[in-house]
Design a protein around this motif. Structure first.
Motif, PDB file in Angstrom:
ATOM      1  N   GLY A  48      18.251  94.152  13.694  1.00  0.00           N
ATOM      2  CA  GLY A  48      17.106  93.424  14.228  1.00  0.00           C
ATOM      3  C   GLY A  48      17.392  91.934  14.254  1.00  0.00           C
ATOM      4  N   VAL A  49      17.071  91.281  15.353  1.00  0.00           N
ATOM      5  CA  VAL A  49      17.278  89.839  15.513  1.00  0.00           C
ATOM      6  C   VAL A  49      15.915  89.173  15.668  1.00  0.00           C
ATOM      7  CG1 VAL A  49      18.239  88.050  17.018  1.00  0.00           C
ATOM      8  CG2 VAL A  49      19.567  90.129  16.555  1.00  0.00           C
ATOM      9  N   LEU A  50      15.720  88.073  14.934  1.00  0.00           N
ATOM     10  CA  LEU A  50      14.467  87.322  15.001  1.00  0.00           C
ATOM     11  C   LEU A  50      14.551  86.106  15.918  1.00  0.00           C
ATOM     12  CD1 LEU A  50      13.544  87.336  11.202  1.00  0.00           C
ATOM     13  CD2 LEU A  50      12.736  88.890  12.998  1.00  0.00           C
ATOM     14  N   ALA A  51      15.735  85.495  15.987  1.00  0.00           N
ATOM     15  CA  ALA A  51      15.942  84.283  16.788  1.00  0.00           C
ATOM     16  C   ALA A  51      17.436  84.016  16.828  1.00  0.00           C
ATOM     17  CB  ALA A  51      15.205  83.099  16.169  1.00  0.00           C
ATOM     18  N   LEU A  52      17.824  83.005  17.614  1.00  0.00           N
ATOM     19  CA  LEU A  52      19.221  82.590  17.599  1.00  0.00           C
ATOM     20  C   LEU A  52      19.352  81.127  17.964  1.00  0.00           C
ATOM     21  CD1 LEU A  52      20.232  82.441  20.791  1.00  0.00           C
ATOM     22  CD2 LEU A  52      20.363  84.877  20.509  1.00  0.00           C
ATOM     23  N   ASP A  53      20.502  80.575  17.613  1.00  0.00           N
ATOM     24  CA  ASP A  53      20.846  79.196  17.951  1.00  0.00           C
ATOM     25  C   ASP A  53      22.114  79.237  18.799  1.00  0.00           C
ATOM     26  OD1 ASP A  53      18.876  78.240  16.074  1.00  0.00           O
ATOM     27  OD2 ASP A  53      20.340  78.556  14.479  1.00  0.00           O
ATOM     28  N   TYR A  54      22.113  78.512  19.917  1.00  0.00           N
ATOM     29  CA  TYR A  54      23.314  78.355  20.731  1.00  0.00           C
ATOM     30  C   TYR A  54      23.902  76.976  20.502  1.00  0.00           C
ATOM     31  CZ  TYR A  54      22.696  82.449  23.767  1.00  0.00           C
ATOM     32  OH  TYR A  54      22.598  83.723  24.268  1.00  0.00           O
ATOM     33  N   GLU A  55      25.211  76.917  20.328  1.00  0.00           N
ATOM     34  CA  GLU A  55      25.934  75.651  20.283  1.00  0.00           C
ATOM     35  C   GLU A  55      27.078  75.737  21.265  1.00  0.00           C
ATOM     36  OE1 GLU A  55      27.117  74.117  16.511  1.00  0.00           O
ATOM     37  OE2 GLU A  55      25.109  74.303  15.674  1.00  0.00           O
ATOM     38  N   ALA A  56      27.439  74.602  21.851  1.00  0.00           N
ATOM     39  CA  ALA A  56      28.494  74.575  22.862  1.00  0.00           C
ATOM     40  C   ALA A  56      29.340  73.327  22.722  1.00  0.00           C
ATOM     41  CB  ALA A  56      27.876  74.609  24.250  1.00  0.00           C
ATOM     42  N   PHE A  57      30.545  73.422  23.191  1.00  0.00           N
ATOM     43  CA  PHE A  57      31.427  72.272  23.379  1.00  0.00           C
ATOM     44  C   PHE A  57      31.066  71.789  24.787  1.00  0.00           C
ATOM     45  CE2 PHE A  57      36.182  70.926  23.069  1.00  0.00           C
ATOM     46  CZ  PHE A  57      35.871  69.674  23.549  1.00  0.00           C
ATOM     47  N   ASP A  58      30.059  70.894  24.869  1.00  0.00           N
ATOM     48  CA  ASP A  58      29.413  70.564  26.133  1.00  0.00           C
ATOM     49  C   ASP A  58      30.352  70.070  27.232  1.00  0.00           C
ATOM     50  OD1 ASP A  58      26.841  71.358  25.428  1.00  0.00           O
ATOM     51  OD2 ASP A  58      26.326  69.403  24.612  1.00  0.00           O
ATOM     52  N   SER A  59      31.230  69.137  26.943  1.00  0.00           N
ATOM     53  CA  SER A  59      32.082  68.592  28.004  1.00  0.00           C
ATOM     54  C   SER A  59      33.033  69.652  28.555  1.00  0.00           C
ATOM     55  CB  SER A  59      32.851  67.367  27.522  1.00  0.00           C
ATOM     56  OG  SER A  59      33.704  67.709  26.440  1.00  0.00           O
ATOM     57  N   LEU A  60      33.582  70.478  27.695  1.00  0.00           N
ATOM     58  CA  LEU A  60      34.461  71.553  28.153  1.00  0.00           C
ATOM     59  C   LEU A  60      33.655  72.627  28.876  1.00  0.00           C
ATOM     60  CD1 LEU A  60      37.265  72.766  28.321  1.00  0.00           C
ATOM     61  CD2 LEU A  60      36.920  73.730  26.043  1.00  0.00           C
ATOM     62  N   ALA A  61      32.469  72.953  28.371  1.00  0.00           N
ATOM     63  CA  ALA A  61      31.618  73.941  29.027  1.00  0.00           C
ATOM     64  C   ALA A  61      31.249  73.474  30.438  1.00  0.00           C
ATOM     65  CB  ALA A  61      30.364  74.195  28.201  1.00  0.00           C
ATOM     66  N   GLN A  62      30.957  72.200  30.594  1.00  0.00           N
ATOM     67  CA  GLN A  62      30.611  71.658  31.911  1.00  0.00           C
ATOM     68  C   GLN A  62      31.765  71.851  32.891  1.00  0.00           C
ATOM     69  OE1 GLN A  62      27.553  70.375  32.800  1.00  0.00           O
ATOM     70  NE2 GLN A  62      28.332  70.291  34.888  1.00  0.00           N
ATOM     71  N   THR A  87      21.126  75.639  25.120  1.00  0.00           N
ATOM     72  CA  THR A  87      21.634  75.398  23.776  1.00  0.00           C
ATOM     73  C   THR A  87      20.426  75.162  22.883  1.00  0.00           C
ATOM     74  OG1 THR A  87      21.891  73.026  24.207  1.00  0.00           O
ATOM     75  CG2 THR A  87      23.841  74.421  24.524  1.00  0.00           C
ATOM     76  N   GLY A  88      20.662  75.191  21.585  1.00  0.00           N
ATOM     77  CA  GLY A  88      19.584  74.940  20.641  1.00  0.00           C
ATOM     78  C   GLY A  88      18.967  76.218  20.124  1.00  0.00           C
ATOM     79  N   GLU A  89      17.782  76.069  19.514  1.00  0.00           N
ATOM     80  CA  GLU A  89      17.072  77.194  18.900  1.00  0.00           C
ATOM     81  C   GLU A  89      16.261  77.939  19.959  1.00  0.00           C
ATOM     82  OE1 GLU A  89      14.684  75.694  15.697  1.00  0.00           O
ATOM     83  OE2 GLU A  89      16.357  74.586  14.832  1.00  0.00           O
ATOM     84  N   LEU A  90      16.467  79.253  20.039  1.00  0.00           N
ATOM     85  CA  LEU A  90      15.724  80.088  20.972  1.00  0.00           C
ATOM     86  C   LEU A  90      15.093  81.250  20.217  1.00  0.00           C
ATOM     87  CD1 LEU A  90      18.123  78.696  22.725  1.00  0.00           C
ATOM     88  CD2 LEU A  90      17.487  80.393  24.399  1.00  0.00           C
ATOM     89  N   LYS A  91      13.925  81.671  20.691  1.00  0.00           N
ATOM     90  CA  LYS A  91      13.236  82.799  20.060  1.00  0.00           C
ATOM     91  C   LYS A  91      13.310  84.014  20.985  1.00  0.00           C
ATOM     92  CE  LYS A  91       8.561  81.411  21.479  1.00  0.00           C
ATOM     93  NZ  LYS A  91       8.794  80.373  22.419  1.00  0.00           N
ATOM     94  N   ILE A  92      12.900  85.158  20.485  1.00  0.00           N
ATOM     95  CA  ILE A  92      12.924  86.390  21.258  1.00  0.00           C
ATOM     96  C   ILE A  92      12.144  86.185  22.562  1.00  0.00           C
ATOM     97  CG2 ILE A  92      12.304  88.854  21.271  1.00  0.00           C
ATOM     98  CD1 ILE A  92      14.536  87.938  19.229  1.00  0.00           C
ATOM     99  N   GLY A  93      12.753  86.595  23.664  1.00  0.00           N
ATOM    100  CA  GLY A  93      12.120  86.471  24.969  1.00  0.00           C
ATOM    101  C   GLY A  93      12.444  85.190  25.709  1.00  0.00           C
ATOM    102  N   ASP A  94      13.000  84.189  25.001  1.00  0.00           N
ATOM    103  CA  ASP A  94      13.349  82.944  25.681  1.00  0.00           C
ATOM    104  C   ASP A  94      14.470  83.178  26.695  1.00  0.00           C
ATOM    105  OD1 ASP A  94      11.495  81.399  24.319  1.00  0.00           O
ATOM    106  OD2 ASP A  94      12.967  80.455  22.989  1.00  0.00           O
ATOM    107  N   LEU A  95      14.456  82.398  27.753  1.00  0.00           N
ATOM    108  CA  LEU A  95      15.484  82.438  28.779  1.00  0.00           C
ATOM    109  C   LEU A  95      16.696  81.660  28.285  1.00  0.00           C
ATOM    110  CD1 LEU A  95      16.310  83.239  31.639  1.00  0.00           C
ATOM    111  CD2 LEU A  95      15.069  81.232  32.469  1.00  0.00           C
ATOM    112  N   ALA A  96      17.830  82.352  28.108  1.00  0.00           N
ATOM    113  CA  ALA A  96      19.044  81.738  27.562  1.00  0.00           C
ATOM    114  C   ALA A  96      20.001  81.292  28.649  1.00  0.00           C
ATOM    115  CB  ALA A  96      19.742  82.715  26.623  1.00  0.00           C
TER     116      ALA A  96
END
Length: 143
Positions: A48-62, A87-96
């Motif tokens: 079961g997942v309650l939430a998640l956090d996304y992190e990225a290497f922004d310049s390389l991802a771009q 990126t950042g904190e997202l909750k269930i149902g959020d558009l990732a």
């Protein structure tokens, strides 16, 4: 008629507006539009997942995101391509992640949208920390 495709890729910390993004795909030469929305779900690998956090290497991802879109545009004769990953904190149902393309024909639109999301998930330097219902957290590759 040959048109130079319009390519838009971004990483975003703020919520996305799918209706606004979709409206930007309209073009007189486009006869088809395909979009994809990736949402945060309440489970992963049987946990079961309650939430998640996304992190990225922004310049390389771009840079890599723009490359992925350019490759899809060339392979599928796309008119306009947009892809945005949160990126950042997202909750269930959020558009990732949101991907949208327009093309003269539906085959190119479907193929291009599929290629983009598949390649973004393989190639972008993005990680997610899943917050599980049992109180544990774990960093995983966002694919």
């Amino acid at each position: 008629m040959t048109t130079v495709p319009k390519i838009e890729f971004a990483m975003a910390s703020a919520p996305l507006d799918p209706a606004e993004l979709r409206s930007r795909l309209a073009a007189p030469e486009a006869g088809a539009c395909v979009t994809f929305e990736g949402w945060v779900r309440n489970h992963a690998d049987g946990r079961g997942v309650l939430a998640l956090d996304y992190e990225a290497f922004d310049s390389l991802a771009q840079k890599e995101g723009e490359r992925v879109l350019a490759e899809a545009a060339a392979a599928h004769s796309l008119v306009h391509l947009i892809a945005i990953h949160r990126t950042g904190e997202l909750k269930i149902g959020d558009l990732a992640v949101w991907v949208g393309v327009s093309a003269a024909h539906r085959g190119d639109a479907f193929g291009g949208c599929r290629q983009i999301i598949d390649e973004l998930k393989k190639r972008l330097p993005i990680w997610k920390r899943e917050h599980y219902a049992d109180g544990a957290t774990e960093w995983v590759r966002a694919n």
